[in-house]
Design an enzyme around this catalytic site. Structure first.
Site, PDB file in Angstrom:
ATOM      1  N   SER A 242     -21.696  59.432  51.104  1.00  0.00           N
ATOM      2  CA  SER A 242     -23.277  59.118  50.998  1.00  0.00           C
ATOM      3  C   SER A 242     -23.746  60.268  52.379  1.00  0.00           C
ATOM      4  O   SER A 242     -22.910  60.267  52.803  1.00  0.00           O
ATOM      5  CB  SER A 242     -23.462  57.480  51.515  1.00  0.00           C
ATOM      6  N   LYS A 243     -25.231  60.247  52.069  1.00  0.00           N
ATOM      7  CA  LYS A 243     -25.387  61.268  53.486  1.00  0.00           C
ATOM      8  C   LYS A 243     -24.829  60.687  54.747  1.00  0.00           C
ATOM      9  O   LYS A 243     -25.112  62.220  55.373  1.00  0.00           O
ATOM     10  CB  LYS A 243     -27.268  61.379  52.510  1.00  0.00           C
ATOM     11  N   ARG A 244     -25.006  59.154  55.497  1.00  0.00           N
ATOM     12  CA  ARG A 244     -24.555  59.569  56.278  1.00  0.00           C
ATOM     13  C   ARG A 244     -23.506  60.177  56.766  1.00  0.00           C
ATOM     14  O   ARG A 244     -23.349  59.749  58.050  1.00  0.00           O
ATOM     15  CB  ARG A 244     -25.028  58.135  56.278  1.00  0.00           C
ATOM     16  N   GLY A 246     -22.582  63.275  55.907  1.00  0.00           N
ATOM     17  CA  GLY A 246     -22.739  64.596  56.568  1.00  0.00           C
ATOM     18  C   GLY A 246     -23.337  64.911  55.211  1.00  0.00           C
ATOM     19  O   GLY A 246     -23.362  64.192  54.950  1.00  0.00           O
TER      20      GLY A 246
END
Length: 474
Positions: A242-244, A246
């Site tokens: 996911s976005k977390r 990177g």
């Protein structure tokens, strides 16, 4: 697979956001499978979610695939442009008694959902309108497919083998909403059937939809394609990527200096292998790719390995080809002003690349390393200038200027002789001279080899920058 069967596969993203890493890997596996079997790769935009689909997302999807060289043979098709085809198929199901009008309101359905949850049951439609004789007045209807709710639906997955689904877990699926828009599970079946898709290769998050879709194929008298559901990509913490973790948008990797070849090579190895081989050209991947070598377990995304692979592609890349990828970064970093960009050819950019390939992990790093070559004026790093541009170096700079100006050759051998002559006469080591010269020529203490820098800049610019260094000291 039957080699007489003409392979037709598709990549069908929803344009509700950016094209992420997982989606790109799915597109890549489909594309390689099609190219390996000399089949067709179709791009289809699944934009049935009108409230979330955007033209900007479609643009980014197409741009991302183009950057990677994943070129479709057909498309992009858009589901919103195929509405008449879906309505014809819904009409057919209604006439054959395989679908029915449902007049239940959203409020009624929500109440039934809450009641089921309160009893600890799985929410599903109770079939209230399945055998309705008289429609209630003043209500618009949705259309539901009559799902088979006895026995099992078996999905023969090319990766996982037979996956058995209990039909009692299913309910009558809405295929046309009351506002007249068809639903995802229905249109994807109609699209795959009418586009003659032979293999559906997609993420395992779609596996739960497959029994519904298989029943729709049979209801519409179509032969289902062969299915293969890829395992998910995990972050380093083993949670779904996911976005977390990177940057997950493919264009963000382009914009931060990754090469398409490195991305292709890295992504294909997330779930596919060919012995111990790590580095593949695109031609090798097309030749060697097979679904038999796709792994069942989830792949872990490793940013460090991707960076290593990118640096390998930079080190071994053709300077002229690298130059075409580097140019946008030179503009974005302000190293090449827009007004000057058209004057600088790819061949001119390629000149400086060999001196930077060994030390650059990304094109951004390489672009910043070229600043000494393209800058009209050098900006000195304050700390470096304070340490190296000092009065005692002025006589050496003046001697270098004199020897450079009278030197007929400006090749590496000639430069080494000039520096050797000065170091011997001054009783200094090369570093004591080279580092101040480096700062004068590049503004920094880190650069390509000093003789490479001098050769690349040429006599005229080297002499001018040494004189500028003397003026700065003065």
């Amino acid at each position: 697979m039957n080699m007489n069967e003409k392979v037709r596969v598709r990549f069908a993203p929803s344009p509700t956001g950016y094209l992420h890493i997982g989606g790109v890997r799915t597109a890549l596996f489909n594309w390689l499978f099609a190219r390996h079997h000399k089949g067709k790769f179709i791009l289809r935009i699944e934009d049935t979610d009108l409230s979330r689909s955007t033209d900007e997302s479609i643009r980014q999807i197409i741009e991302g695939l183009k950057w990677l060289g994943i070129d479709p043979d057909e498309g992009p098709y858009r589901q919103t442009e195929r509405r008449d085809i879906y309505l014809e198929h819904i009409e057919r199901l209604l006439k054959e008694g395989k679908a029915y009008q449902c007049y239940c309101t959203p409020e009624e359905l929500e109440q039934k959902r809450k009641e089921a949850l309160a009893k600890g049951e799985k929410p599903r439609y109770d079939g209230k309108c399945r055998n309705l004789d008289t429609p209630p007045p003043g209500r618009t209807s949705a259309v539901r497919f009559k799902t088979t709710m006895e026995g099992n639906t078996v999905v023969d997955d090319l990766l996982r083998g037979e996956v058995v689904f209990d039909n009692t877990e299913l309910d009558d699926l809405i295929i046309l909403r009351s506002d007249g828009t068809p639903t995802y599970n229905f249109v994807v079946v109609v699209d795959d059937a009418t586009m003659n898709i032979t293999h559906v290769i997609r993420g395992d998050d779609h596996l739960a939809n497959t029994p519904r879709q298989v029943q729709l194929y049979h209801g519409l008298a179509y032969q289902p394609p062969k299915f293969l559901h890829l395992s998910m990509i995990l972050g380093s913490d083993k949670a779904r990527l996911s976005k977390r973790h990177g940057a997950t948008s493919i264009l963000s990797y382009r914009d931060t200096g990754y090469l398409p070849g490195a991305m292709i090579n890295y992504l294909v190895r997330l779930g596919w292998s060919y012995g111990d081989q790590e580095i593949f050209s695109k031609e090798e991947l097309i030749e060697k790719f097979s679904i038999e070598n796709i792994g069942k377990s989830a792949a872990v995304f490793n940013p460090e390995k991707l960076l290593w692979l990118n640096s390998h592609y930079i080190k071994t890349g053709d300077p002229l080809r690298l130059a075409s990828y580097l140019r946008p970064h030179l503009l974005n970093e302000g190293i090449l002003p827009e007004s000057q960009a058209s004057e600088i050819s790819v061949e001119e950019i390629a000149k400086v690349i060999p001196s930077l390939q060994e030390r650059s992990k990304t094109l951004i790093e390489m672009a910043r390393g070229t600043e000494f070559f393209f800058a009209k004026e050098i900006q000195y790093d304050e700390k470096a200038a304070r340490k190296f541009l000092i009065p005692s170096i002025v006589p050496i700079f003046e001697r270098l200027i004199h020897m450079f100006e009278k030197s007929e050759n400006f090749d590496t051998d000639s430069l080494e002789r000039i520096f050797t002559d000065i170091t011997e006469k001054q009783g200094l080591k090369l570093g004591k001279i080279a580092q101040p010269v480096r700062v004068a020529l590049t503004g920094k203490t880190v650069s390509p080899g000093i003789f490479d820098v001098i050769s690349l800049l040429g006599k005229e610019r080297v002499v001018e920058r040494l004189k500028m260094g003397i003026r700065y000291i003065g």
